[in-house]
Design a protein around this motif. Structure first.
Motif, PDB file in Angstrom:
ATOM      1  N   ALA A  28     -14.904 -34.726   4.960  1.00  0.00           N
ATOM      2  CA  ALA A  28     -14.851 -34.950   3.508  1.00  0.00           C
ATOM      3  C   ALA A  28     -13.421 -35.139   3.026  1.00  0.00           C
ATOM      4  O   ALA A  28     -13.139 -36.024   2.197  1.00  0.00           O
ATOM      5  N   MET A  29     -12.505 -34.340   3.519  1.00  0.00           N
ATOM      6  CA  MET A  29     -11.104 -34.462   3.099  1.00  0.00           C
ATOM      7  C   MET A  29     -10.490 -35.773   3.592  1.00  0.00           C
ATOM      8  O   MET A  29      -9.708 -36.407   2.892  1.00  0.00           O
ATOM      9  N   LYS A  30     -10.864 -36.157   4.794  1.00  0.00           N
ATOM     10  CA  LYS A  30     -10.357 -37.422   5.327  1.00  0.00           C
ATOM     11  C   LYS A  30     -10.795 -38.604   4.470  1.00  0.00           C
ATOM     12  O   LYS A  30     -10.079 -39.608   4.354  1.00  0.00           O
ATOM     13  N   ASN A  31     -11.958 -38.459   3.850  1.00  0.00           N
ATOM     14  CA  ASN A  31     -12.499 -39.541   3.016  1.00  0.00           C
ATOM     15  C   ASN A  31     -12.320 -39.272   1.523  1.00  0.00           C
ATOM     16  O   ASN A  31     -13.005 -39.884   0.684  1.00  0.00           O
ATOM     17  N   ASP A  32     -11.413 -38.359   1.180  1.00  0.00           N
ATOM     18  CA  ASP A  32     -11.042 -38.081  -0.218  1.00  0.00           C
ATOM     19  C   ASP A  32     -12.215 -37.620  -1.078  1.00  0.00           C
ATOM     20  O   ASP A  32     -12.264 -37.895  -2.283  1.00  0.00           O
ATOM     21  N   VAL A  33     -13.158 -36.909  -0.458  1.00  0.00           N
ATOM     22  CA  VAL A  33     -14.290 -36.372  -1.214  1.00  0.00           C
ATOM     23  C   VAL A  33     -13.915 -35.039  -1.851  1.00  0.00           C
ATOM     24  O   VAL A  33     -14.424 -34.676  -2.905  1.00  0.00           O
ATOM     25  N   CYS A  34     -13.024 -34.307  -1.223  1.00  0.00           N
ATOM     26  CA  CYS A  34     -12.549 -33.032  -1.766  1.00  0.00           C
ATOM     27  C   CYS A  34     -11.102 -32.845  -1.361  1.00  0.00           C
ATOM     28  O   CYS A  34     -10.593 -33.543  -0.483  1.00  0.00           O
ATOM     29  N   SER A  35     -10.453 -31.902  -1.990  1.00  0.00           N
ATOM     30  CA  SER A  35      -9.021 -31.680  -1.715  1.00  0.00           C
ATOM     31  C   SER A  35      -8.737 -30.315  -1.118  1.00  0.00           C
ATOM     32  O   SER A  35      -7.612 -30.038  -0.714  1.00  0.00           O
TER      33      SER A  35
END
Length: 282
Positions: free
Chosen positions: A82-89
């Motif tokens: 998710a972080m790799k795909n900018d879904v969460c920080s």
């Protein structure tokens, strides 16, 4: 991806589509089993999930420590994706606490041997993944795990139902080991690969200790909710032979235990036949 709308279930679907083709069937089963525990968050927007949601799943699922380890690994890979795909920080998975449940295992074996129920469970899943054959090979041979890694194809005589251990941690470990009829098909499968070593990693090379334990042994144990180390298979073999009233001298020959009367490393055909007869009792 629209980060404001994508759910945990959608992240899992996208991640598994990319990841599953590159991992073993046992690992796939483990991830799917862990995902099924996440019903409370599957349809939540991923960016709205907080530590309390993740910890709540751990606290309420009532599972044993092997399953909780796989659950936390699932959280880890979901957040990494998710972080790799900018879904969460922020990665909340790193704060999930499973340590307080390390002793929560009502089915934990007090002894080191595999129970008959556990052995049956291994047989029930053995066709899911060729690496699920490995615990049964160890149980029905009494091999030390290092002896398994070092077993060369040229030292296996499948037609005659035995193989030679030529490298072991002890002098008594250099021995002739019978191949039980139950696991002969496993040997046939691995020998068909025509590799230098009989049992190999996915690249066809020799197993290494940490990689074997982390990538092959532990995923199978996690999938089945077992708490066993590889060496437990050796104790199990000895226990089963003893239970079936196999003579102690024969047991020592099979598993490579030193004894006052066991000094031979080259056996006659008659002796090999006795070993085969003994191992077929378990």
């Amino acid at each position: 991806m629209d980060a404001s709308k994508i759910t945990f279930a959608e992240i899992y679907e996208k991640w598994s589509t990319e990841h599953f083709p590159n991992i073993s069937q046992s690992n796939i089963h483990g991830y799917n089993a862990a995902y099924k525990l996440c019903t409370d968050i599957q349809h939540m927007v991923f960016a709205d999930i907080r530590l309390s949601h993740l910890q709540g799943i751990v606290d309420d699922c009532g599972k044993n420590s092997p399953t909780l380890r796989k659950l936390k690994v699932l959280f880890n890979v979901m957040y990494s994706y998710a972080m790799k795909n900018d879904v969460c920080s922020k990665d909340y998975s790193e704060f999930v606490d499973i340590g307080k449940y390390k002793d929560r295992n009502p089915n934990k074996n007090e002894h080191t041997t595999f129970s008959k129920e556990e052995i049956e469970k291994l047989w029930n899943v053995v066709n899911h993944d060729e690496y699920m054959q490995i615990p049964l090979v160890l149980i029905y041979t009494g091999l030390r795990v290092g002896e398994l890694w070092n077993l060369k194809t040229e030292d296996v005589h499948l037609a005659d139902r035995y193989f030679e251990v030529t490298k072991s941690k002890t002098d008594a470990g250099i021995r002739t080991v019978p191949i039980a009829e139950k696991i002969a098909p496993f040997f046939e499968h691995w020998l068909s690969k025509n590799t230098e070593y009989t049992f190999t990693n996915r690249q066809g090379g020799q197993f290494k200790d940490r990689n074997f334990r982390d990538s092959y042994w532990q995923p199978t144990m996690d999938l089945l909710n077992f708490e066993h180390k590889p060496h437990d298979t050796r104790h199990t073999c000895i226990s089963l032979l003893t239970e079936n009233e196999v003579d102690d001298k024969i047991i020592r020959k099979i598993v490579g235990h030193a004894g006052k009367t066991v000094t031979e490393t080259v056996y006659t055909h008659l002796e090999i036949d006795l070993l085969i007869e003994a191992i077929n009792k378990i």
